[in-house]
Scaffold this active site. Structure first.
Site, PDB file in Angstrom:
ATOM      1  N   GLU A 259       0.865  -1.009   0.070  1.00 36.26           N
ATOM      2  CA  GLU A 259      -0.015   0.098   0.033  1.00 36.26           C
ATOM      3  C   GLU A 259       0.828   1.126  -0.008  1.00 36.26           C
ATOM      4  OE1 GLU A 259      -2.954  -0.348   3.181  1.00 36.26           O
ATOM      5  OE2 GLU A 259      -3.801  -2.035   2.254  1.00 36.26           O
ATOM      6  N   HIS A 278      -7.861   2.063   1.534  1.00 37.41           N
ATOM      7  CA  HIS A 278      -7.710   1.811   3.051  1.00 37.41           C
ATOM      8  C   HIS A 278      -8.144   2.709   3.858  1.00 37.41           C
ATOM      9  CE1 HIS A 278      -5.211  -0.959   6.062  1.00 37.41           C
ATOM     10  NE2 HIS A 278      -6.394  -0.793   6.515  1.00 37.41           N
TER      11      HIS A 278
HETATM   12  P1  NAD Z   1     -11.200 -10.149  15.430  1.00 35.34           P
HETATM   13  O1  NAD Z   1     -10.094 -10.870  15.943  1.00 35.34           O
HETATM   14  O2  NAD Z   1     -12.233  -9.757  16.118  1.00 35.34           O
HETATM   15  O3  NAD Z   1     -11.900 -11.482  14.241  1.00 35.34           O
HETATM   16  C1  NAD Z   1     -11.075 -12.174  13.716  1.00 35.34           C
HETATM   17  C2  NAD Z   1     -11.928 -13.759  13.341  1.00 35.34           C
HETATM   18  O4  NAD Z   1     -10.921 -14.452  12.313  1.00 35.34           O
HETATM   19  C3  NAD Z   1     -11.765 -14.403  14.662  1.00 35.34           C
HETATM   20  O5  NAD Z   1     -12.749 -14.625  14.920  1.00 35.34           O
HETATM   21  C4  NAD Z   1     -10.728 -15.777  14.233  1.00 35.34           C
HETATM   22  O6  NAD Z   1     -11.400 -16.715  14.979  1.00 35.34           O
HETATM   23  C5  NAD Z   1     -11.205 -15.736  12.753  1.00 35.34           C
HETATM   24  N1  NAD Z   1     -10.044 -16.282  12.050  1.00 35.34           N
HETATM   25  C6  NAD Z   1      -8.805 -16.499  12.494  1.00 35.34           C
HETATM   26  N2  NAD Z   1      -7.971 -17.394  11.448  1.00 35.34           N
HETATM   27  C7  NAD Z   1      -9.128 -17.773  10.717  1.00 35.34           C
HETATM   28  C8  NAD Z   1      -9.206 -18.605   9.472  1.00 35.34           C
HETATM   29  N3  NAD Z   1      -8.047 -18.969   9.090  1.00 35.34           N
HETATM   30  N4  NAD Z   1     -10.300 -18.841   8.734  1.00 35.34           N
HETATM   31  C9  NAD Z   1     -11.438 -18.287   9.320  1.00 35.34           C
HETATM   32  N5  NAD Z   1     -11.522 -17.299  10.431  1.00 35.34           N
HETATM   33  C10 NAD Z   1     -10.509 -17.271  10.973  1.00 35.34           C
HETATM   34  O7  NAD Z   1     -10.726  -9.029  14.111  1.00 35.34           O
HETATM   35  P2  NAD Z   1     -11.526  -8.230  13.409  1.00 35.34           P
HETATM   36  O8  NAD Z   1     -11.248  -6.760  14.526  1.00 35.34           O
HETATM   37  O9  NAD Z   1     -12.963  -8.526  13.361  1.00 35.34           O
HETATM   38  O10 NAD Z   1     -10.913  -7.575  12.211  1.00 35.34           O
HETATM   39  C11 NAD Z   1     -10.905  -8.465  11.107  1.00 35.34           C
HETATM   40  C12 NAD Z   1      -9.854  -7.890  10.073  1.00 35.34           C
HETATM   41  O11 NAD Z   1     -10.285  -6.566   9.782  1.00 35.34           O
HETATM   42  C13 NAD Z   1      -8.533  -7.921  10.345  1.00 35.34           C
HETATM   43  O12 NAD Z   1      -7.725  -8.362   9.486  1.00 35.34           O
HETATM   44  C14 NAD Z   1      -8.146  -6.469  10.490  1.00 35.34           C
HETATM   45  O13 NAD Z   1      -6.620  -6.354  10.518  1.00 35.34           O
HETATM   46  C15 NAD Z   1      -8.917  -5.752   9.515  1.00 35.34           C
HETATM   47  N6  NAD Z   1      -9.183  -4.343   9.773  1.00 35.34           N
HETATM   48  C16 NAD Z   1      -9.227  -3.752   8.622  1.00 35.34           C
HETATM   49  C17 NAD Z   1      -9.569  -2.329   8.734  1.00 35.34           C
HETATM   50  C18 NAD Z   1      -9.455  -1.499   7.616  1.00 35.34           C
HETATM   51  O14 NAD Z   1      -9.270  -0.288   7.598  1.00 35.34           O
HETATM   52  N7  NAD Z   1      -9.931  -1.938   6.548  1.00 35.34           N
HETATM   53  C19 NAD Z   1      -9.616  -1.851  10.094  1.00 35.34           C
HETATM   54  C20 NAD Z   1      -9.689  -2.535  11.114  1.00 35.34           C
HETATM   55  C21 NAD Z   1      -9.154  -4.080  10.767  1.00 35.34           C
END
Ligand code: NAD
Length: 525
Positions: A259, A278
């Site tokens: 990015e 993003h």
């Molecule tokens: P979270 O930890 O609450 O949830 C992640 C879930 O993924 C968990 O329930 C976990 O069990 C599951 N998981 C882990 N490995 C897995 C797999 N191999 N297959 C299926 N499920 C699996 O996290 P969150 O706060 O919901 O964040 C989710 C994603 O969003 C992260 O990658 C985070 O970095 C990203 N995010 C993006 C932005 C953005 O600006 N686009 C902002 C915040 C977070």
């Protein structure tokens, strides 16, 4: 008075929350040597992502009890070094859930109705209504890979739009999924059934390239992919191939492996790709709550509680938090009370968790009880983070059992203390969110363990309460409440007086000397 050092800009509302726990110094200009020389004076350090909180900084922070990170990632904090010193690291992982979920829904609707393309078309002077026949999301199947904080919020919103929502997440329970109206399936089934797949997993070893060529080709022909999680989870070259071959009908991307993506990336300008830079977490509300959520955690940690989002303390699932939180408080207070009342050598503790607690992950309650037990007898700073290590070092043994029984209470924490001579038992419950001690050594009582208490074990006889009251009155100590527990008239009893100020030691000696009083304790929470 606690002192809190803030080294990066956070929302003023967050600073206001921090001021509830102490004085706040905002110093945005600190270089490393200045930070090292100052940190020893502070109880809490608040950062975003620029301040490097290294093991060296943590070692210099002799008074540090909590490090707050206004945001999610804690790569800039040496969490291991903090854990060893019992310092709680709190962050604000829930602050951007809704922001990312709403963006995901926005991208979904853009894919369905090709809104960005239609917009560009009108802007370029065309009026091509027939070029933009879309599809409705109602009745379509949305497959969520990851049903964590953000995935759950996406699910709720998609359900409101009458979509069928299926999810793959190896950790989430069936009950939780059911609450959200989501069916849990395998990843194979998810990709084969979904009209739209949306990714909400962290980027870790097991998810890197999770959507590789093979997985993308397993997706239903003509389906769509949304990625607002992290670049690196999708193989971008394989995605371009699948879009070009017509296997996938479209993709929406908020994140890229690199990015910003290189200018020559085939995804940029691709007619089937909708993209944004993003911006998942970029809302005013998310930025505000990153500050206030983190600050609330710092305040809780500074006042001895278990913060909701602590990186190095046990995680409490969101659906359990409201129920569990008051029991954490109760567990800690019960531990502290027991440590003040049990003066004989202890062989072991047996913790019994009854009623609604039996259905939950009880580890956080166990740690809270340990924290209370150890804190009352320790010069070290005890938190739920280092409590197990210190308990092990001290040879403190605590077994734990759960039981659906809780007498007539919704939930009950009972601590049986095996001393060299006997077993002593203490219980507490939560009423209207407040901790109540309801049983001490077999006597039924009911008081809130807060402020200063004077507790006596005595022989029940007329005039006893008056004598204690007189001594306190003479020392200008005000009694705010009184509870007596006894098994039968004129037999052994306990008395608990809640005081506006602690009883001075000489008064405690006089109280203990009253004929008929076996033991008197001053306990301050
Ligand atoms: P979270 O930890 O609450 O949830 C992640 C879930 O993924 C968990 O329930 C976990 O069990 C599951 N998981 C882990 N490995 C897995 C797999 N191999 N297959 C299926 N499920 C699996 O996290 P969150 O706060 O919901 O964040 C989710 C994603 O969003 C992260 O990658 C985070 O970095 C990203 N995010 C993006 C932005 C953005 O600006 N686009 C902002 C915040 C977070």
């Amino acid at each position: 008075m606690n002192r809190i050092l803030v080294t990066e800009k956070i929302a003023t509302e967050g600073l206001d929350v921090l001021r509830q726990a102490g004085t706040v110094d905002v110093r945005l200009d600190l270089d490393k040597p200045t930070l090292l020389s100052l940190i020893g004076e502070y109880d809490a350090l608040v950062v975003r992502s620029a301040t490097k909180v290294t093991a060296e900084v943590i070692a210099a922070g002799e008074r540090l009890r909590v490090i707050g990170r206004a945001g999610t990632g804690v790569d800039n904090i040496d969490v291991e070094a903090a854990t060893r010193r019992g310092i709680i690291v709190v962050n604000a992982p829930a602050s951007n859930n809704v922001a990312v979920a709403e963006l995901t829904i926005g991208l979904l609707l853009c894919l369905a109705r090709r809104i960005p393309q239609a917009h560009a078309s009108v802007q370029s002077g065309r009026w091509a209504r027939n070029d933009f026949i879309g599809w409705e999301v109602r009745g379509k199947t949305l497959g969520l890979v990851g049903l964590g904080r953000i995935g759950s919020e996406v699910a709720r919103r998609a359900r409101a739009m009458e979509m069928e929502v299926i999810a793959y997440d190896p950790v989430v329970s069936f009950d939780r999924a059911e609450q959200l109206g989501v069916t849990l399936v395998t990843l194979d089934e998810l990709v084969q059934r979904s009209d739209v797949v949306s990714l909400h997993v962290p980027l870790i070893e097991s998810t890197r390239n999770l959507f590789d060529r093979e997985r993308i080709m397993q997706m239903k022909r003509g389906s769509y992919l949304i990625n607002a999680s992290r670049g690196g989870i999708v193989d971008e070259a394989a995605l371009v191939e699948a879009l070009d071959s017509g296997h996938l009908a479209g993709a929406a991307l908020d994140v890229y492996a690199q990015e910003p993506p290189p200018a020559d990336s085939p995804l940029i300008g691709h007619p089937k790709v909708i993209t944004v830079p993003h911006i998942g977490a970029s809302t005013k509300e998310a930025q505000l709550s990153a500050g206030t959520e983190m600050a609330a955690g710092v305040v809780t940690a500074l006042t001895g509680g278990t913060p909701r989002y602590a990186v190095n303390a046990p995680f409490v699932a969101p659906e359990a938090w409201n129920v569990l939180q008051p029991y954490l408080n109760l567990g800690r207070l019960l531990g502290t009370l027991v440590m003040h009342l049990v003066k004989e050598p202890v062989r072991s503790y047996d913790l019994e968790l009854g009623g609604e607690l039996a259905e939950m992950d009880t580890q956080p309650v166990r740690l809270a009880v340990l924290q209370g037990l150890l804190a009352a007898s320790s010069i070290e700073r005890i938190t739920p983070v280092n409590a197990p290590i210190i308990a092990r070092e001290r040879g403190l043994r605590m077994t734990e059992r759960v039981s659906p029984e809780a007498e007539n209470y919704a939930g009950l924490i009972t601590l049986h203390v095996q001393t060299s001579e006997r077993t002593r038992t203490f219980s507490g419950t939560v009423l209207r969110g407040e901790p109540h001690i309801v049983q001490m050594d077999g006597y039924f009582v009911d008081f809130v363990p807060q402020g200063s208490l004077l507790i006596t074990y005595h022989h029940d006889q007329p005039g006893m309460i008056g004598k204690v009251g007189q001594l306190l009155g003479a020392a200008d100590v005000n009694i705010s409440g009184m509870y007596v527990g006894r098994r039968a008239p004129r037999e052994q009893a306990v008395m608990v007086l809640t005081l506006d100020e602690p009883a001075p030691p000489q008064v405690m000696e006089q109280v203990a000397a009253i004929p008929g009083i076996d033991a008197a304790y001053s306990v301050t929470f």
